[in-house]
Design a protein around this motif. Structure first.
Motif, mmCIF file in Angstrom:
data_model
loop_
_atom_site.group_PDB
_atom_site.id
_atom_site.type_symbol
_atom_site.label_atom_id
_atom_site.label_comp_id
_atom_site.label_asym_id
_atom_site.label_seq_id
_atom_site.Cartn_x
_atom_site.Cartn_y
_atom_site.Cartn_z
ATOM 1 N N LEU A 29 5.764 -16.372 -51.392
ATOM 2 C CA LEU A 29 6.111 -15.659 -50.167
ATOM 3 C C LEU A 29 4.951 -15.779 -49.197
ATOM 4 C CD1 LEU A 29 7.906 -13.564 -48.572
ATOM 5 C CD2 LEU A 29 6.519 -11.803 -49.681
ATOM 6 N N VAL A 30 5.225 -16.184 -47.953
ATOM 7 C CA VAL A 30 4.224 -16.088 -46.892
ATOM 8 C C VAL A 30 4.276 -14.651 -46.403
ATOM 9 C CG1 VAL A 30 3.523 -16.855 -44.600
ATOM 10 C CG2 VAL A 30 4.419 -18.520 -46.242
ATOM 11 N N LEU A 31 3.174 -13.945 -46.515
ATOM 12 C CA LEU A 31 3.136 -12.539 -46.115
ATOM 13 C C LEU A 31 3.189 -12.416 -44.599
ATOM 14 C CD1 LEU A 31 0.468 -11.417 -48.695
ATOM 15 C CD2 LEU A 31 2.904 -10.840 -48.704
ATOM 16 N N LEU A 32 3.850 -11.365 -44.132
ATOM 17 C CA LEU A 32 3.986 -11.090 -42.704
ATOM 18 C C LEU A 32 3.176 -9.856 -42.346
ATOM 19 C CD1 LEU A 32 7.816 -11.711 -42.369
ATOM 20 C CD2 LEU A 32 5.931 -13.336 -42.027
ATOM 21 N N PHE A 33 2.782 -9.777 -41.085
ATOM 22 C CA PHE A 33 1.924 -8.686 -40.626
ATOM 23 C C PHE A 33 2.467 -8.147 -39.312
ATOM 24 C CE2 PHE A 33 -0.325 -11.591 -43.309
ATOM 25 C CZ PHE A 33 -0.867 -10.741 -44.247
ATOM 26 N N ASP A 34 2.911 -6.872 -39.337
ATOM 27 C CA ASP A 34 3.567 -6.281 -38.175
ATOM 28 C C ASP A 34 2.644 -5.428 -37.309
ATOM 29 O OD1 ASP A 34 3.244 -3.992 -39.729
ATOM 30 O OD2 ASP A 34 5.380 -3.628 -39.994
ATOM 31 N N SER A 35 1.395 -5.246 -37.729
ATOM 32 C CA SER A 35 0.477 -4.358 -37.003
ATOM 33 C C SER A 35 -0.929 -4.949 -36.981
ATOM 34 C CB SER A 35 0.428 -2.985 -37.678
ATOM 35 O OG SER A 35 1.725 -2.417 -37.768
ATOM 36 N N GLU A 36 -1.695 -4.520 -35.982
ATOM 37 C CA GLU A 36 -3.084 -5.004 -35.834
ATOM 38 C C GLU A 36 -4.054 -3.831 -35.855
ATOM 39 O OE1 GLU A 36 -2.758 -7.042 -32.089
ATOM 40 O OE2 GLU A 36 -1.899 -8.836 -33.027
ATOM 41 N N ARG A 37 -5.098 -3.962 -36.642
ATOM 42 C CA ARG A 37 -6.199 -2.991 -36.572
ATOM 43 C C ARG A 37 -7.032 -3.311 -35.326
ATOM 44 N NH1 ARG A 37 -5.064 0.261 -40.344
ATOM 45 N NH2 ARG A 37 -4.449 -0.481 -42.401
ATOM 46 N N TRP A 38 -7.257 -4.597 -35.103
ATOM 47 C CA TRP A 38 -7.845 -5.090 -33.858
ATOM 48 C C TRP A 38 -7.591 -6.591 -33.772
ATOM 49 C CZ3 TRP A 38 -11.093 -3.792 -37.964
ATOM 50 C CH2 TRP A 38 -11.837 -4.829 -38.503
ATOM 51 N N ASP A 39 -7.690 -7.103 -32.563
ATOM 52 C CA ASP A 39 -7.539 -8.533 -32.305
ATOM 53 C C ASP A 39 -8.273 -8.827 -31.010
ATOM 54 O OD1 ASP A 39 -6.813 -11.156 -31.909
ATOM 55 O OD2 ASP A 39 -4.647 -10.813 -32.086
ATOM 56 N N THR A 40 -9.471 -9.337 -31.121
ATOM 57 C CA THR A 40 -10.329 -9.501 -29.939
ATOM 58 C C THR A 40 -9.918 -10.637 -29.018
ATOM 59 O OG1 THR A 40 -11.889 -10.959 -31.105
ATOM 60 C CG2 THR A 40 -12.342 -8.558 -31.156
ATOM 61 N N ASP A 41 -9.184 -11.628 -29.544
ATOM 62 C CA ASP A 41 -8.949 -12.846 -28.749
ATOM 63 C C ASP A 41 -7.553 -13.433 -28.903
ATOM 64 O OD1 ASP A 41 -11.799 -13.619 -27.666
ATOM 65 O OD2 ASP A 41 -12.085 -12.980 -29.739
ATOM 66 N N ALA A 42 -6.548 -12.621 -29.199
ATOM 67 C CA ALA A 42 -5.166 -13.095 -29.359
ATOM 68 C C ALA A 42 -5.037 -14.115 -30.493
ATOM 69 C CB ALA A 42 -4.626 -13.660 -28.048
ATOM 70 N N TYR A 43 -5.623 -13.802 -31.629
ATOM 71 C CA TYR A 43 -5.470 -14.612 -32.833
ATOM 72 C C TYR A 43 -4.087 -14.422 -33.461
ATOM 73 C CZ TYR A 43 -10.581 -15.293 -33.185
ATOM 74 O OH TYR A 43 -11.888 -15.641 -32.969
ATOM 75 N N HIS A 44 -3.465 -13.279 -33.211
ATOM 76 C CA HIS A 44 -2.251 -12.884 -33.919
ATOM 77 C C HIS A 44 -1.181 -12.416 -32.950
ATOM 78 C CE1 HIS A 44 0.187 -9.863 -36.227
ATOM 79 N NE2 HIS A 44 0.224 -10.876 -37.069
ATOM 80 N N SER A 45 0.071 -12.624 -33.321
ATOM 81 C CA SER A 45 1.202 -12.094 -32.567
ATOM 82 C C SER A 45 2.025 -11.207 -33.497
ATOM 83 C CB SER A 45 2.088 -13.230 -32.051
ATOM 84 O OG SER A 45 3.294 -12.710 -31.525
ATOM 85 N N THR A 46 2.452 -10.058 -32.999
ATOM 86 C CA THR A 46 3.321 -9.182 -33.795
ATOM 87 C C THR A 46 4.801 -9.513 -33.587
ATOM 88 O OG1 THR A 46 3.262 -7.510 -32.058
ATOM 89 C CG2 THR A 46 1.665 -7.272 -33.855
#
Length: 152
Positions: A29-46
């Motif tokens: 399973l590729v794990l999914l992440f629906d929330s951010e603790r922080w993201d300084t430079d748009a590394y992640h999209s919810t």
């Protein structure tokens, strides 16, 4: 002694998590992440490719510390593995556990790796209990995924 520049002391990093348990079928399973603790430079999209952390620019290409933690539900059958994968194909690091108790498996995997612009990493879960098994959302330690830019 000189005063450091602001850009020298600002960490470029991201830490994301999933707020709910994820069902891991027997296998990968590729794990999914629906929330951010922080993201300084748009590394992640919810909203798009939520399982990826992506190097957002050529300026941030370089060496990264990458880590993922998981907590698998208890089950006495099989093995549990947490892994970090690059660009959907290249395995960078794994941590495994042959389960022998009902209490579950808590795994953390980490690595340092050189990433280029637009490279992405994913955290993958594997279990072979013979059926579905949760990767539990647990406090501030599961399921968590992050990376920190260390420099060129």
């Amino acid at each position: 002694c000189t005063t450091p520049k602001q850009e020298d002391i600002t960490a470029h990093s991201v830490r994301v998590y999933n707020s709910a348990n994820q069902v891991c079928p027997n296998g990968l399973l590729v794990l999914l992440f629906d929330s951010e603790r922080w993201d300084t430079d748009a590394y992640h999209s919810t909203s798009t490719n939520t399982g990826r952390l992506t190097v957002p620019s050529a300026a941030l290409a370089g060496i990264y510390a990458i880590t993922c933690t998981t907590a698998y539900a208890g089950n006495v059958t099989g093995e549990r593995i947490t892994a970090i994968r690059l660009n959907g194909t290249t395995l960078l690091a794994t941590q495994g556990n042959a389960v022998n108790a009902l209490s579950g498996a808590y795994l953390q995997v980490s690595t340092h790796y050189s990433l280029a612009n637009a490279d992405y990493v994913e955290c993958r879960a594997y279990q072979d209990s013979g059926g579905n098994l949760n990767v539990n959302a647990a406090g501030n330690y599961s399921t968590e995924f992050g990376m920190t830019f260390l420099g060129k």
